[in-house]
Design a protein around this motif. Structure first.
Motif, mmCIF file in Angstrom:
data_model
loop_
_atom_site.group_PDB
_atom_site.id
_atom_site.type_symbol
_atom_site.label_atom_id
_atom_site.label_comp_id
_atom_site.label_asym_id
_atom_site.label_seq_id
_atom_site.Cartn_x
_atom_site.Cartn_y
_atom_site.Cartn_z
ATOM 1 N N GLY A 27 0.801 -1.211 0.000
ATOM 2 C CA GLY A 27 0.000 0.000 0.000
ATOM 3 C C GLY A 27 0.838 1.267 0.000
ATOM 4 N N ARG A 28 1.862 1.310 0.831
ATOM 5 C CA ARG A 28 2.690 2.516 0.908
ATOM 6 C C ARG A 28 3.536 2.690 -0.350
ATOM 7 N NH1 ARG A 28 2.741 4.906 6.023
ATOM 8 N NH2 ARG A 28 1.597 3.669 7.568
ATOM 9 N N ALA A 29 3.969 1.597 -0.948
ATOM 10 C CA ALA A 29 4.705 1.700 -2.207
ATOM 11 C C ALA A 29 3.814 2.275 -3.305
ATOM 12 C CB ALA A 29 5.242 0.326 -2.619
ATOM 13 N N THR A 30 2.567 1.842 -3.340
ATOM 14 C CA THR A 30 1.629 2.365 -4.330
ATOM 15 C C THR A 30 1.324 3.830 -4.059
ATOM 16 O OG1 THR A 30 0.645 0.148 -4.455
ATOM 17 C CG2 THR A 30 -0.584 1.951 -5.449
ATOM 18 N N LEU A 31 1.190 4.185 -2.786
ATOM 19 C CA LEU A 31 0.948 5.588 -2.434
ATOM 20 C C LEU A 31 2.121 6.459 -2.883
ATOM 21 C CD1 LEU A 31 -0.926 7.620 -1.009
ATOM 22 C CD2 LEU A 31 0.345 7.146 1.108
ATOM 23 N N MET A 67 4.085 5.876 -5.437
ATOM 24 C CA MET A 67 3.952 5.991 -6.888
ATOM 25 C C MET A 67 2.944 7.077 -7.242
ATOM 26 S SD MET A 67 4.678 5.062 -9.991
ATOM 27 C CE MET A 67 5.539 3.474 -9.943
ATOM 28 N N LEU A 68 1.834 7.091 -6.534
ATOM 29 C CA LEU A 68 0.819 8.106 -6.787
ATOM 30 C C LEU A 68 1.335 9.511 -6.485
ATOM 31 C CD1 LEU A 68 -2.295 6.245 -5.350
ATOM 32 C CD2 LEU A 68 -2.135 7.159 -7.665
ATOM 33 N N ARG A 69 1.847 9.699 -5.288
ATOM 34 C CA ARG A 69 2.228 11.044 -4.852
ATOM 35 C C ARG A 69 3.448 11.579 -5.591
ATOM 36 N NH1 ARG A 69 1.383 10.742 1.764
ATOM 37 N NH2 ARG A 69 -0.869 11.122 1.732
ATOM 38 N N ASP A 70 4.415 10.705 -5.849
ATOM 39 C CA ASP A 70 5.677 11.166 -6.445
ATOM 40 C C ASP A 70 5.617 11.281 -7.961
ATOM 41 O OD1 ASP A 70 6.655 11.149 -3.874
ATOM 42 O OD2 ASP A 70 7.730 9.244 -4.088
ATOM 43 N N HIS A 71 4.765 10.462 -8.607
ATOM 44 C CA HIS A 71 4.849 10.363 -10.063
ATOM 45 C C HIS A 71 3.546 10.643 -10.818
ATOM 46 C CE1 HIS A 71 8.910 8.799 -9.649
ATOM 47 N NE2 HIS A 71 8.457 7.956 -8.742
ATOM 48 N N LEU A 72 2.395 10.291 -10.255
ATOM 49 C CA LEU A 72 1.154 10.413 -11.012
ATOM 50 C C LEU A 72 0.345 11.657 -10.653
ATOM 51 C CD1 LEU A 72 -0.127 6.717 -11.173
ATOM 52 C CD2 LEU A 72 1.513 7.905 -12.627
ATOM 53 N N ILE A 73 0.138 11.905 -9.391
ATOM 54 C CA ILE A 73 -0.663 13.061 -8.971
ATOM 55 C C ILE A 73 -0.117 14.373 -9.538
ATOM 56 C CG2 ILE A 73 -1.422 14.427 -6.980
ATOM 57 C CD1 ILE A 73 -2.967 11.818 -7.333
ATOM 58 N N PRO A 74 1.209 14.606 -9.558
ATOM 59 C CA PRO A 74 1.718 15.871 -10.110
ATOM 60 C C PRO A 74 1.411 16.077 -11.592
ATOM 61 C CG PRO A 74 3.383 14.844 -8.721
ATOM 62 C CD PRO A 74 2.297 13.833 -8.910
ATOM 63 N N THR A 126 2.388 -0.170 -10.224
ATOM 64 C CA THR A 126 1.946 0.836 -11.189
ATOM 65 C C THR A 126 0.476 0.639 -11.550
ATOM 66 O OG1 THR A 126 4.170 1.012 -12.088
ATOM 67 C CG2 THR A 126 2.385 1.831 -13.458
ATOM 68 N N ALA A 127 0.056 -0.605 -11.757
ATOM 69 C CA ALA A 127 -1.341 -0.873 -12.107
ATOM 70 C C ALA A 127 -2.289 -0.415 -11.006
ATOM 71 C CB ALA A 127 -1.536 -2.360 -12.385
ATOM 72 N N LEU A 128 -1.938 -0.689 -9.754
ATOM 73 C CA LEU A 128 -2.788 -0.278 -8.641
ATOM 74 C C LEU A 128 -2.889 1.238 -8.554
ATOM 75 C CD1 LEU A 128 -1.561 -2.781 -5.896
ATOM 76 C CD2 LEU A 128 -3.644 -2.948 -7.256
ATOM 77 N N ALA A 129 -1.772 1.924 -8.803
ATOM 78 C CA ALA A 129 -1.775 3.388 -8.776
ATOM 79 C C ALA A 129 -2.623 3.949 -9.920
ATOM 80 C CB ALA A 129 -0.349 3.914 -8.845
#
Length: 362
Positions: A56-60, A62-69, A99-102
């Motif tokens: 879960g934290r690894a996916t989070l 990925m989201l915060r560092d790479h996708l959300i921005p 990556t898929a989960l994110a």
């Protein structure tokens, strides 16, 4: 066009509703990833994804560092463009589960926005084939349950009018699996479907042997008999037994499903929104399966999958495993053995903000 103005991601630990054990693991908790997306037309979409106890934290991250921005400024109405933009940005880590989960957490939020903007429920926006789909039950079939407990669960499903039940297999002696299944079949009779799930625990040779041993109980499918990467093993098994082979919960790309279908290695497709990367690729897998005349019976996430299974013509079953009741204010509607797709615009899931916040861990 509605532009994305802001987005945020967070992690919630969700306790399991009941003890769940299969041939390889025990379901400890659900790490649930949430993404909220705001647009300049005043809407907010909420999406989610999950892992079973780890990642879960690894996916989070990925989201915060790479996708959300990447999201602010994108056109929220262009579902394919948003998904493709994020997918290409993470190309170095695809195809992969984190990556898929994110991607799924973002994509389900985009579809929530799309459905709300159109004022239609997800099942209609995604295809609108029919408003309800049959249910089968998994909650009464876990591996740690005794024969008596399996029988009671199967009887309850029968009395509720559900169309099928699934039992976990993978006991050291395959004849013990058979004994448990014979007891269940004797209760539900020939009119209900009986499925089994090995959770990738078997070898190729053992899977073929067990498939033959279990033939007397007339199985509707054998689920995940082998590790998901063993396409050739599934192909051999499918050729060796008349029982359909079901795969999908551990497959993370449309291309992997294509290979299974082209090789005749899958008779049932169990594509999971979270693990395939969202609703956008989920629909592509469902339509791909339709082209091969194969039905879709998605894995888990019944609160979301009821709408998607209802949306496509080859959607056959929704799996009953309730897991969101602690953090939602609505329940999946069940009527005469079928799950009814939500009619409200959006994903059809009404989140309880206080309950979600109480379980937020990151």
């Amino acid at each position: 066009m509605p532009l994305i103005t802001a987005a945020r991601a967070y992690l919630v630990d969700l306790e399991v509703e009941t003890v769940r054990t299969d041939a390889l693991q025990t379901f400890v908790k659900q790490e649930t990833l949430f993404v909220e997306i705001d647009t300049d037309d005043g809407l907010t979409g909420t999406g989610y994804s999950y892992t079973i106890g780890t990642g879960g934290r690894a996916t989070l991250s990925m989201l915060r560092d790479h996708l959300i921005p990447l999201l602010p400024g994108l056109d929220a109405a262009s579902t394919e463009t948003v998904w493709r933009t994020l997918f290409l940005h993470t190309k170095a880590t695809t195809v992969g589960v984190i990556t898929a989960l994110a991607l799924a957490a973002v994509d389900t939020a985009i579809w929530d926005l799309k459905s709300r903007r159109e004022g239609l429920p997800l099942w209609q926006v995604a295809g609108g084939h029919r408003p309800e789909v049959p249910l089968y039950d998994t909650e009464g079939g876990w591996l740690q349950l005794s024969v008596d407990e399996l029988v009671r669960g199967a009887a309850a499903s029968r009395d509720a009018g559900w169309r099928g039940v699934k039992v976990k297999i993978g006991k050291p002696d395959p004849h013990e699996d058979l004994e448990r299944l014979v007891a269940v079949r004797s209760v539900i009779g020939p009119g209900m479907d009986l499925m089994v799930d090995a959770n990738q625990s078997l070898t190729s040779a053992d899977a073929i042997r067990r498939a033959h041993i279990l033939e007397p109980v007339d199985l509707f499918w054998i689920e995940e008999p082998l590790p998901a990467e063993d396409v050739a093993g599934h192909e051999r098994l499918a050729a060796a037994t008349p029982t359909p082979i079901a795969v999908g919960e551990s497959i993370y790309s449309v291309g992997q499903f294509r290979e299974y279908l082209q090789r005749g290695a899958a008779g049932i497709v169990q594509v999971d929104v979270a693990r395939i990367g969202g609703i956008t690729p989920w629909l592509k897998v469902a339509h791909l399966a339709e082209a091969f005349n194969v039905e879709v019976c998605p894995h888990f996430l019944m609160e979301l999958h009821v709408s998607l299974t209802a949306a496509v013509p080859n959607g056959r079953y929704v799996e009953h495993i309730p897991q969101l009741r602690a953090i939602t204010t609505n329940r999946i509607e069940i009527r005469d053995g079928v799950a009814v797709a939500p009619t409200a615009p959006g994903l059809g899931i009404e989140w309880d903000p206080d309950a979600v916040d109480d379980r937020r861990v990151a």
